[in-house]
Design a protein around this motif. Structure first.
Motif, short mmCIF file in Angstrom:
data_model
loop_
_atom_site.label_atom_id
_atom_site.label_comp_id
_atom_site.label_asym_id
_atom_site.label_seq_id
_atom_site.Cartn_x
_atom_site.Cartn_y
_atom_site.Cartn_z
N ARG A 9 89.91 74.96 95.60
CA ARG A 9 89.33 76.34 94.80
C ARG A 9 88.97 76.20 93.23
N ARG A 12 88.95 73.19 92.25
CA ARG A 12 86.43 72.52 92.03
C ARG A 12 85.88 73.45 90.27
N ARG A 18 79.91 72.18 93.16
CA ARG A 18 79.74 73.55 93.42
C ARG A 18 79.99 72.83 95.37
N GLN A 19 80.36 73.81 95.91
CA GLN A 19 80.82 73.47 97.56
C GLN A 19 80.34 72.95 97.53
N GLU A 20 78.86 72.64 97.61
CA GLU A 20 77.73 72.01 98.12
C GLU A 20 78.39 70.61 97.38
N GLN A 30 78.43 72.23 104.01
CA GLN A 30 79.12 73.28 103.05
C GLN A 30 79.98 74.42 103.65
N TYR A 33 83.85 73.26 104.18
CA TYR A 33 84.44 73.85 103.68
C TYR A 33 84.48 75.14 102.79
N SER A 34 82.87 75.56 103.45
CA SER A 34 83.70 77.27 102.71
C SER A 34 84.88 77.86 103.60
N GLU A 37 87.97 76.72 102.06
CA GLU A 37 88.44 77.21 101.28
C GLU A 37 89.09 78.74 101.14
#
Length: 114
Positions: A9, A12, A18-20, A30, A33-34, A37
């Motif tokens: 995080r 990034r 962005r997470q996308e 996404q 990936y979320s 994080e």
């Protein structure tokens, strides 16, 4: 000691991604990936390797094995007076050959003063 998901995080956000974007880079959703994080899902080694390339940091740094230090490969962290190591190195690359040689000689001189 920071966990992998905390480094993910932090990096990034430092790069304003962005997470996308990261999810697409890794070829995952996404949501997956979320979950990385948030520490809800273990991140596979091949994703750690890809992210270390993206962020230009070592895999050891991402895994929390090494801390940032003067020789860190984390090029985005502040290096000197608000300047990142990346920007500092880029400005050196813009010098002509003679000026780079002079700079290298000056650095050797400074190091010899210790």
């Amino acid at each position: 000691m920071k966990q992998v998901y905390e480094f993910l995080r932090e990096l990034r956000e430092q790069h304003s991604y962005r997470q996308e974007y990261i999810a697409k880079y890794l070829g995952i959703t996404q949501q997956t990936y979320s979950n990385y994080e948030l520490g809800l899902r273990e991140i596979p080694l091949h994703h750690i390797i890809k992210l270390s390339c993206l962020y230009q940091v070592s895999t050891d740094y991402l895994l929390g094995i090494e801390s940032p230090y003067a020789g860190s490969t984390n090029l985005s962290q502040e290096y000197l007076d608000g300047l990142s190591l990346h920007d500092f190195l880029y400005s050196i690359q813009q010098l002509d050959t003679d000026k780079r040689k002079s700079l290298a000689q000056f650095v050797r001189f400074l190091n010899s003063q210790d």
